[in-house]
Design a protein around this motif. Structure first.
Motif, PDB file in Angstrom:
ATOM      1  N   ALA A   1       0.829  -1.213   0.000  1.00 42.76           N
ATOM      2  CA  ALA A   1       0.000   0.000   0.000  1.00 42.76           C
ATOM      3  C   ALA A   1       0.862   1.261   0.000  1.00 42.76           C
ATOM      4  CB  ALA A   1      -0.920   0.008   1.222  1.00 42.76           C
ATOM      5  N   VAL A   2       0.267   2.321  -0.486  1.00 40.70           N
ATOM      6  CA  VAL A   2       0.866   3.648  -0.452  1.00 40.70           C
ATOM      7  C   VAL A   2       0.516   4.251   0.913  1.00 40.70           C
ATOM      8  CG1 VAL A   2       0.602   5.962  -1.421  1.00 40.70           C
ATOM      9  CG2 VAL A   2       0.755   3.985  -2.942  1.00 40.70           C
ATOM     10  N   LYS A   3       1.525   4.689   1.659  1.00 43.19           N
ATOM     11  CA  LYS A   3       1.286   5.195   3.026  1.00 43.19           C
ATOM     12  C   LYS A   3       1.159   6.708   3.042  1.00 43.19           C
ATOM     13  CE  LYS A   3       2.905   3.551   6.775  1.00 43.19           C
ATOM     14  NZ  LYS A   3       3.837   3.302   7.899  1.00 43.19           N
ATOM     15  N   LEU A   4      -0.054   7.197   3.146  1.00 43.85           N
ATOM     16  CA  LEU A   4      -0.280   8.643   3.178  1.00 43.85           C
ATOM     17  C   LEU A   4      -1.005   9.031   4.466  1.00 43.85           C
ATOM     18  CD1 LEU A   4      -1.325   9.193  -0.576  1.00 43.85           C
ATOM     19  CD2 LEU A   4       0.951   9.406   0.438  1.00 43.85           C
ATOM     20  N   ALA A   5      -0.712   8.285   5.544  1.00 38.86           N
ATOM     21  CA  ALA A   5      -1.453   8.499   6.792  1.00 38.86           C
ATOM     22  C   ALA A   5      -0.697   9.283   7.855  1.00 38.86           C
ATOM     23  CB  ALA A   5      -1.877   7.150   7.370  1.00 38.86           C
ATOM     24  N   SER A   6       0.604   9.424   7.745  1.00 40.43           N
ATOM     25  CA  SER A   6       1.359   9.966   8.885  1.00 40.43           C
ATOM     26  C   SER A   6       2.252  11.162   8.558  1.00 40.43           C
ATOM     27  CB  SER A   6       2.186   8.859   9.535  1.00 40.43           C
ATOM     28  OG  SER A   6       1.328   7.844  10.019  1.00 40.43           O
ATOM     29  N   ASN A   7       2.035  11.790   7.407  1.00 42.92           N
ATOM     30  CA  ASN A   7       2.770  13.013   7.030  1.00 42.92           C
ATOM     31  C   ASN A   7       4.288  12.825   6.995  1.00 42.92           C
ATOM     32  OD1 ASN A   7       0.228  14.057   6.998  1.00 42.92           O
ATOM     33  ND2 ASN A   7       0.422  15.153   8.934  1.00 42.92           N
ATOM     34  N   GLU A   8       4.688  11.599   6.650  1.00 44.23           N
ATOM     35  CA  GLU A   8       6.118  11.323   6.511  1.00 44.23           C
ATOM     36  C   GLU A   8       6.581  11.726   5.113  1.00 44.23           C
ATOM     37  OE1 GLU A   8       5.408   7.227   9.091  1.00 44.23           O
ATOM     38  OE2 GLU A   8       5.008   7.370   6.952  1.00 44.23           O
TER      39      GLU A   8
ATOM     40  N   PHE B   1      -3.684  18.912  16.649  1.00 50.76           N
ATOM     41  CA  PHE B   1      -2.793  17.764  16.876  1.00 50.76           C
ATOM     42  C   PHE B   1      -3.347  16.859  17.980  1.00 50.76           C
ATOM     43  CE2 PHE B   1       1.754  16.537  18.328  1.00 50.76           C
ATOM     44  CZ  PHE B   1       1.787  15.440  17.484  1.00 50.76           C
ATOM     45  N   GLU B   2      -3.464  15.580  17.663  1.00 47.99           N
ATOM     46  CA  GLU B   2      -4.041  14.590  18.573  1.00 47.99           C
ATOM     47  C   GLU B   2      -3.356  14.515  19.934  1.00 47.99           C
ATOM     48  OE1 GLU B   2      -6.842  14.072  16.538  1.00 47.99           O
ATOM     49  OE2 GLU B   2      -6.758  12.158  17.623  1.00 47.99           O
ATOM     50  N   ALA B   3      -2.083  14.888  19.967  1.00 52.18           N
ATOM     51  CA  ALA B   3      -1.317  14.730  21.215  1.00 52.18           C
ATOM     52  C   ALA B   3      -1.689  15.759  22.285  1.00 52.18           C
ATOM     53  CB  ALA B   3       0.178  14.814  20.922  1.00 52.18           C
TER      54      ALA B   3
ATOM     55  N   ASN C   1      -2.312  20.854  11.939  1.00 50.87           N
ATOM     56  CA  ASN C   1      -2.544  19.442  11.683  1.00 50.87           C
ATOM     57  C   ASN C   1      -3.839  19.067  12.373  1.00 50.87           C
ATOM     58  OD1 ASN C   1      -2.466  16.672  11.504  1.00 50.87           O
ATOM     59  ND2 ASN C   1      -0.693  16.389  12.822  1.00 50.87           N
ATOM     60  N   PRO C   2      -4.837  18.510  11.688  1.00 50.56           N
ATOM     61  CA  PRO C   2      -4.819  17.973  10.332  1.00 50.56           C
ATOM     62  C   PRO C   2      -5.471  18.845   9.258  1.00 50.56           C
ATOM     63  CG  PRO C   2      -6.759  17.162  11.456  1.00 50.56           C
ATOM     64  CD  PRO C   2      -6.076  18.124  12.393  1.00 50.56           C
ATOM     65  N   THR C   3      -5.877  20.081   9.570  1.00 56.84           N
ATOM     66  CA  THR C   3      -6.717  20.785   8.592  1.00 56.84           C
ATOM     67  C   THR C   3      -5.931  21.579   7.542  1.00 56.84           C
ATOM     68  OG1 THR C   3      -6.974  22.623  10.150  1.00 56.84           O
ATOM     69  CG2 THR C   3      -8.714  20.944  10.164  1.00 56.84           C
ATOM     70  N   GLY C   4      -4.686  21.970   7.847  1.00 54.39           N
ATOM     71  CA  GLY C   4      -3.816  22.562   6.821  1.00 54.39           C
ATOM     72  C   GLY C   4      -3.550  24.055   6.843  1.00 54.39           C
TER      73      GLY C   4
ATOM     74  N   ILE D   1      -3.261  17.309   2.928  1.00 60.91           N
ATOM     75  CA  ILE D   1      -4.502  18.055   2.698  1.00 60.91           C
ATOM     76  C   ILE D   1      -5.602  17.410   3.548  1.00 60.91           C
ATOM     77  CG2 ILE D   1      -4.005  19.065   0.424  1.00 60.91           C
ATOM     78  CD1 ILE D   1      -6.234  16.110   0.546  1.00 60.91           C
ATOM     79  N   TRP D   2      -6.668  18.171   3.745  1.00 65.77           N
ATOM     80  CA  TRP D   2      -7.768  17.748   4.633  1.00 65.77           C
ATOM     81  C   TRP D   2      -9.055  17.739   3.834  1.00 65.77           C
ATOM     82  CZ3 TRP D   2      -9.221  15.669   9.071  1.00 65.77           C
ATOM     83  CH2 TRP D   2     -10.411  16.054   9.712  1.00 65.77           C
ATOM     84  N   LEU D   3      -9.801  16.659   3.981  1.00 65.94           N
ATOM     85  CA  LEU D   3     -11.110  16.550   3.331  1.00 65.94           C
ATOM     86  C   LEU D   3     -12.170  16.511   4.428  1.00 65.94           C
ATOM     87  CD1 LEU D   3     -10.064  13.796   0.778  1.00 65.94           C
ATOM     88  CD2 LEU D   3     -10.493  16.192   0.263  1.00 65.94           C
ATOM     89  N   PRO D   4     -12.924  17.606   4.623  1.00 68.61           N
ATOM     90  CA  PRO D   4     -13.929  17.636   5.697  1.00 68.61           C
ATOM     91  C   PRO D   4     -15.192  16.879   5.295  1.00 68.61           C
ATOM     92  CG  PRO D   4     -13.842  19.767   4.563  1.00 68.61           C
ATOM     93  CD  PRO D   4     -12.824  18.893   3.896  1.00 68.61           C
ATOM     94  N   LEU D   5     -15.087  15.570   5.228  1.00 71.45           N
ATOM     95  CA  LEU D   5     -16.165  14.740   4.670  1.00 71.45           C
ATOM     96  C   LEU D   5     -17.251  14.402   5.683  1.00 71.45           C
ATOM     97  CD1 LEU D   5     -13.803  12.416   2.629  1.00 71.45           C
ATOM     98  CD2 LEU D   5     -15.595  13.851   1.624  1.00 71.45           C
ATOM     99  N   GLU D   6     -17.003  14.757   6.945  1.00 70.85           N
ATOM    100  CA  GLU D   6     -17.970  14.518   8.025  1.00 70.85           C
ATOM    101  C   GLU D   6     -18.458  13.073   8.050  1.00 70.85           C
ATOM    102  OE1 GLU D   6     -20.707  17.845   7.574  1.00 70.85           O
ATOM    103  OE2 GLU D   6     -19.153  19.218   8.323  1.00 70.85           O
ATOM    104  N   ASP D   7     -19.770  12.844   7.864  1.00 74.51           N
ATOM    105  CA  ASP D   7     -20.245  11.460   8.027  1.00 74.51           C
ATOM    106  C   ASP D   7     -19.831  10.516   6.883  1.00 74.51           C
ATOM    107  OD1 ASP D   7     -21.903  12.668   6.243  1.00 74.51           O
ATOM    108  OD2 ASP D   7     -23.777  12.216   7.307  1.00 74.51           O
ATOM    109  N   ARG D   8     -19.191  11.058   5.842  1.00 75.03           N
ATOM    110  CA  ARG D   8     -18.673  10.173   4.784  1.00 75.03           C
ATOM    111  C   ARG D   8     -17.181   9.861   4.960  1.00 75.03           C
ATOM    112  NH1 ARG D   8     -19.529  13.159  -0.458  1.00 75.03           N
ATOM    113  NH2 ARG D   8     -19.013  14.879   0.935  1.00 75.03           N
ATOM    114  N   ALA D   9     -16.579  10.370   6.040  1.00 76.27           N
ATOM    115  CA  ALA D   9     -15.126  10.214   6.220  1.00 76.27           C
ATOM    116  C   ALA D   9     -14.723   8.742   6.266  1.00 76.27           C
ATOM    117  CB  ALA D   9     -14.671  10.940   7.487  1.00 76.27           C
ATOM    118  N   THR D  10     -15.427   7.959   7.055  1.00 79.45           N
ATOM    119  CA  THR D  10     -15.062   6.544   7.202  1.00 79.45           C
ATOM    120  C   THR D  10     -15.230   5.798   5.876  1.00 79.45           C
ATOM    121  OG1 THR D  10     -15.671   6.631   9.526  1.00 79.45           O
ATOM    122  CG2 THR D  10     -15.530   4.443   8.535  1.00 79.45           C
TER     123      THR D  10
END
Ligand SMILES: *Cc1c(COP(=O)(O)O)cnc(C)c1O
Length: 352
Positions: free
Chosen positions: A24-31, A108-110, A156-159, A298-307
């Motif tokens: 897989a292409v890893k685009l989850a952790s801003n590395e 930031f989640e932390a 992070n995460p909205t940009g 980038i951030w996609l504010p998809l709300e209830d379609r995010a999952t």
């Protein structure tokens, strides 16, 4: 009977690591997609040969190099086990139990975690509709119990990033007894006209610090090294909270080599910035809402379609970061990775 532990820790959410799916292409952790710069990789290999020895406990050579690089005194700088460790040290150094730590949300989640660990109270102030921090509302949320404010810019995460004009107005409003931490983890990706330079702000005020890291643009996320810059009166208590030897000798050597690499980094961040624009424009053209980003995601504010969007991408072997019910954050990778993500995203539009 089991031993007594802190029941307030139940409020801390379990950390969800970025998923590893073979192929897989890893685009989850801003590395960064590429490894460390070649000169940095060589410095790490050399330092590895001396790993039988403890590191310099205060990372003096790295701190001196940072001070020189940033044009400040060594007493204005400390290195940490990633800037997330410095966020935690900062809460511990500034808050007594029950004191408040304010930050925008989502951010930031932390922040809520490090606040709770230190027995402080996290106070979340909703972002504006475009994903930017609402600095007016943050300033209004200050109470007698407030000790610390995290301003994550770019956020992070909205940009979006805070402009220098907005920040000046905000800092003028915040009481000087409250510390403001400018979390600039994505500083190297900023390309705006009225950009904040947190180090300059920190040196011009008594209550401001800047947090930066080698994890993101410099590509050293696995090595764990970041730094804090600010007035010596704030640096000293932060240093007292450090877990001894938490910046390894490899990380110290790598940090120094990064600062010596200079122009090599700029071409890498420029490439990411160009891709950030390309990816965002393609998404806008497909009908997605995408806030302007000054970071490497980038951030996609998809709300209830995010999952649903996140699952859809994963089925196509593109790993993104889902904040259920809120949005999906997608790191900017190399052009081929971004193309894989874009085709998954465009397919989502048609099956939606
Ligand atoms: C990634 C990140 C950090 C910290 O990264 P470290 O790897 O701990 O240096 C800090 N703040 C924000 C907003 C981040 O996204």
């Amino acid at each position: 009977m089991s031993p007594d532990v802190r029941t307030d820790l139940d409020a801390i959410p379990a950390y969800v690591p970025g998923a590893t799916v073979p192929g897989a292409v890893k685009l989850a952790s801003n590395e960064t997609t590429a490894g460390p710069l070649p000169s940095v990789a060589a410095a790490i290999a050399e330092a590895a040969a001396g790993a039988n020895r403890y590191p310099d406990i205060i990372a003096r050579a790295l701190v001196d190099k940072l001070a020189d690089f940033l044009g400040v005194q060594p007493s204005n700088v400390t290195a940490g086990c990633g800037s997330v460790a410095l966020c935690q040290q900062l809460v511990q150094a500034s808050c007594a139990p029950g004191d408040e730590v304010i930050f925008g949300w989502r951010s930031f989640e932390a922040y809520p975690i490090v606040a709770r660990i230190a027995h402080a109270v996290p106070v979340q102030v909703p972002n504006r509709a475009d994903g930017s921090l609402d600095l007016d509302a943050i300033a209004e949320a200050v109470t007698d119990r407030t000790r610390l404010i995290f301003v994550c810019t770019p956020n992070n995460p909205t940009g979006p990033a805070v402009s220098r004009t907005e920040l000046t107005k905000f800092l003028d409003r915040v009481p000087e007894r409250v510390t403001v931490a400018l979390d600039e983890a994505y500083y190297e990706y900023l390309r705006s006209d009225d950009a904040v330079d947190g180090v300059a702000e920190a040196m011009a005020r008594t209550n401001v610090v800047s947090l930066r890291t080698f994890s993101k643009a410099y590509g050293l996320a696995g090595l764990r090294v970041g730094y804090l810059v600010g007035p010596a009166d704030l640096v000293t208590p932060v240093v007292k909270m450090v877990v001894p030897f938490s910046v390894s000798s490899l990380a110290q050597a790598a940090g120094i080599a990064c600062l010596e690499a200079g122009d090599e980094l700029r071409s890498r961040t420029d490439a990411v910035v160009a891709e950030r624009t390309r990816v965002r424009e393609a998404l806008l053209a497909s009908g997605f809402e995408v806030p302007e980003s000054q970071a490497n995601f980038i951030w996609l504010p998809l709300e209830d379609r995010a999952t649903a969007f996140n699952d859809h991408c994963r089925e196509r072997l593109v790993i993104t970061r889902c904040f259920a019910g809120d949005g999906v954050r997608v790191s900017i990778g190399d052009p081929a990775e971004n193309d894989r993500f874009l085709s998954a995203a465009q397919e989502f539009v048609t099956v939606m």
